[in-house]
Design a protein around this motif. Structure first.
Motif, mmCIF file in Angstrom:
data_model
loop_
_atom_site.group_PDB
_atom_site.id
_atom_site.type_symbol
_atom_site.label_atom_id
_atom_site.label_comp_id
_atom_site.label_asym_id
_atom_site.label_seq_id
_atom_site.Cartn_x
_atom_site.Cartn_y
_atom_site.Cartn_z
ATOM 1 N N GLY A 240 110.688 31.076 32.435
ATOM 2 C CA GLY A 240 111.595 30.076 32.160
ATOM 3 C C GLY A 240 113.024 30.493 32.371
ATOM 4 N N GLY A 241 113.993 30.343 31.463
ATOM 5 C CA GLY A 241 115.195 30.670 31.359
ATOM 6 C C GLY A 241 115.372 32.253 31.329
ATOM 7 N N MET A 242 114.461 32.996 30.659
ATOM 8 C CA MET A 242 114.398 34.612 30.611
ATOM 9 C C MET A 242 114.384 35.168 31.952
ATOM 10 N N ILE A 243 113.790 34.376 32.722
ATOM 11 C CA ILE A 243 113.612 35.117 34.242
ATOM 12 C C ILE A 243 114.836 35.602 34.824
ATOM 13 N N PRO A 244 115.853 34.587 35.153
ATOM 14 C CA PRO A 244 117.202 34.979 35.595
ATOM 15 C C PRO A 244 117.971 36.005 34.995
ATOM 16 N N LYS A 245 117.802 35.856 33.797
ATOM 17 C CA LYS A 245 118.610 37.192 32.846
ATOM 18 C C LYS A 245 117.937 38.574 33.020
ATOM 19 N N VAL A 246 116.839 38.426 33.030
ATOM 20 C CA VAL A 246 115.991 39.960 33.488
ATOM 21 C C VAL A 246 116.285 40.290 34.887
ATOM 22 N N GLU A 247 116.247 39.267 35.479
ATOM 23 C CA GLU A 247 116.412 39.408 37.382
ATOM 24 C C GLU A 247 118.001 40.212 37.107
ATOM 25 N N ALA A 248 119.050 39.485 36.579
ATOM 26 C CA ALA A 248 120.213 39.941 36.710
ATOM 27 C C ALA A 248 120.375 41.538 36.074
ATOM 28 N N LEU A 250 117.859 43.767 36.283
ATOM 29 C CA LEU A 250 117.172 44.533 37.218
ATOM 30 C C LEU A 250 118.306 44.784 38.440
ATOM 31 N N GLN A 251 118.946 43.897 38.690
ATOM 32 C CA GLN A 251 119.782 44.096 39.962
ATOM 33 C C GLN A 251 121.118 45.086 39.594
ATOM 34 N N THR A 252 121.361 44.839 38.263
ATOM 35 C CA THR A 252 122.348 45.791 37.809
ATOM 36 C C THR A 252 121.752 47.296 37.810
ATOM 37 N N LEU A 253 120.624 47.476 37.420
ATOM 38 C CA LEU A 253 120.102 49.017 37.417
ATOM 39 C C LEU A 253 120.012 49.306 38.647
ATOM 40 N N ASP A 254 119.819 48.325 39.601
ATOM 41 C CA ASP A 254 119.482 48.966 41.007
ATOM 42 C C ASP A 254 120.860 49.390 41.569
ATOM 43 N N ARG A 255 121.854 49.051 40.884
ATOM 44 C CA ARG A 255 123.199 49.217 41.344
ATOM 45 C C ARG A 255 123.941 50.467 40.597
ATOM 46 N N GLY A 256 122.995 51.204 39.910
ATOM 47 C CA GLY A 256 123.449 52.418 39.260
ATOM 48 C C GLY A 256 123.812 52.507 37.729
ATOM 49 N N VAL A 257 123.912 51.344 37.116
ATOM 50 C CA VAL A 257 124.292 51.212 35.633
ATOM 51 C C VAL A 257 123.167 51.849 35.122
ATOM 52 N N GLN A 258 123.126 52.527 33.985
ATOM 53 C CA GLN A 258 122.255 53.355 33.332
ATOM 54 C C GLN A 258 121.103 52.334 32.349
ATOM 55 N N VAL A 260 120.576 48.192 30.334
ATOM 56 C CA VAL A 260 121.299 46.936 30.304
ATOM 57 C C VAL A 260 120.562 46.317 29.054
ATOM 58 N N HIS A 261 121.085 45.712 28.442
ATOM 59 C CA HIS A 261 120.804 44.995 26.942
ATOM 60 C C HIS A 261 121.024 43.595 27.110
#
Length: 287
Positions: A240-248, A250-258, A260-261
């Motif tokens: 549901g609506g949690m998928i885009p939040k979690v995908e966001a 994951l994208q942030t982690l892929d870009r170097g942020v240590q 995400v909460h």
């Protein structure tokens, strides 16, 4: 006396986390229904002031979807969305700019000042630190003046953090020709976190985190790796609506942020509880 000792124990627990994160950048994304809840916002901004006071470097990025929709309705403009993106024509853009830069950005900054902190609004009306371009919809739909961030003025943001001020950034960007665009606040926060090499990006939500059972708040998953998060999406646990939040996230982690909460911003002092206690109150996703 026991209550006083318990308070001291809490401070001692927080001390280790304060020492660990002192001097580190945390990007905090505000938006949605939280901006409509005065009490919740008061406590969240007080948390931000506390973070800066003890040596962290918080950076606030905010949207304002509900306030924009209301202001558009008051102006007789119907809101239109395509796959979650607000279609923004010229009239709508004026409303978006007024709400984000002229009202919310100023209100957030002034509130932190009243709470004893130091904050600076970095908006198109002062100093715009987000630069971008028109977003091209993959299916060919014209979203109007909707943009995506291509670069962030890191030097301006960091210079404020070094002088003990909290940068407050609305989700608006300019392109090279000086055209203003409306930007999704989640992606704006991601761009800022990536540019600053932030230690943490915190998405303030209206749920308490990722749950094993989306209907049961007690089934929250306190921490998970990016690999586990992908497995939970594939298996249908995250849906549901949690998928885009979690995908966001994951994208942030892929870009170097240590880290995400995802935390519930309606919970009083949720930011402090998540960052400065061992157990936390939301979900932490790490690489």
């Amino acid at each position: 006396m026991n209550q006083a000792i318990a308070k001291a124990d809490t401070l001692i627990e927080a001390m280790g986390w304060i020492r660990r994160f002192r001097g580190k950048t945390t990007v905090i994304k505000l938006g949605g229904s939280l901006l409509e809840d005065r009490t919740a916002m008061h406590h969240l901004l007080l948390d931000v002031v506390f973070m800066e006071t003890v040596g962290l470097r918080p950076v606030v990025v905010h949207g304002g979807g509900k306030a924009i929709t209301k202001a558009m309705a008051d102006a007789g403009i119907a809101a239109q969305f395509i796959r979650g993106r607000r279609v923004t024509d010229e009239a709508s853009l004026k409303v978006v700019e007024q709400v984000l830069a002229g009202e919310l950005n100023v209100e957030l900054t002034e509130t932190m000042e009243r709470l004893g902190g130091r904050a600076m609004n970095l908006s198109p009306r002062t100093t715009c630190v987000l630069h971008g371009k028109k977003m091209l919809d993959p299916d060919g739909e014209d979203l109007g003046f909707v943009g995506e961030v291509t670069s962030v003025d890191r030097d301006v943001i960091e210079s404020l953090a070094y002088t003990d001020q909290v940068p407050v950034i609305p989700s608006l960007c300019y392109d090279d020709e000086g055209q203003l665009y409306n930007v999704n606040a989640d992606t704006a926060a991601m761009a800022v976190a990536q540019s600053l090499g932030a230690d943490k990006l915190v998405f303030l939500s209206d749920v308490n985190g990722v749950r094993k059972d989306e209907t049961d708040p007690k089934s929250i998953i306190p921490a998970m790796s990016a690999e586990t998060a992908r497995e939970l999406i594939a298996s249908g646990v995250i849906r549901g609506g949690m998928i885009p939040k979690v995908e966001a996230c994951l994208q942030t982690l892929d870009r170097g942020v240590q880290k995400v909460h995802i935390i519930d911003g309606r919970l009083r002092h949720s930011l402090l509880l998540e960052i400065f206690t061992t157990d936390g109150v939301g979900t932490e996703i790490h690489a």
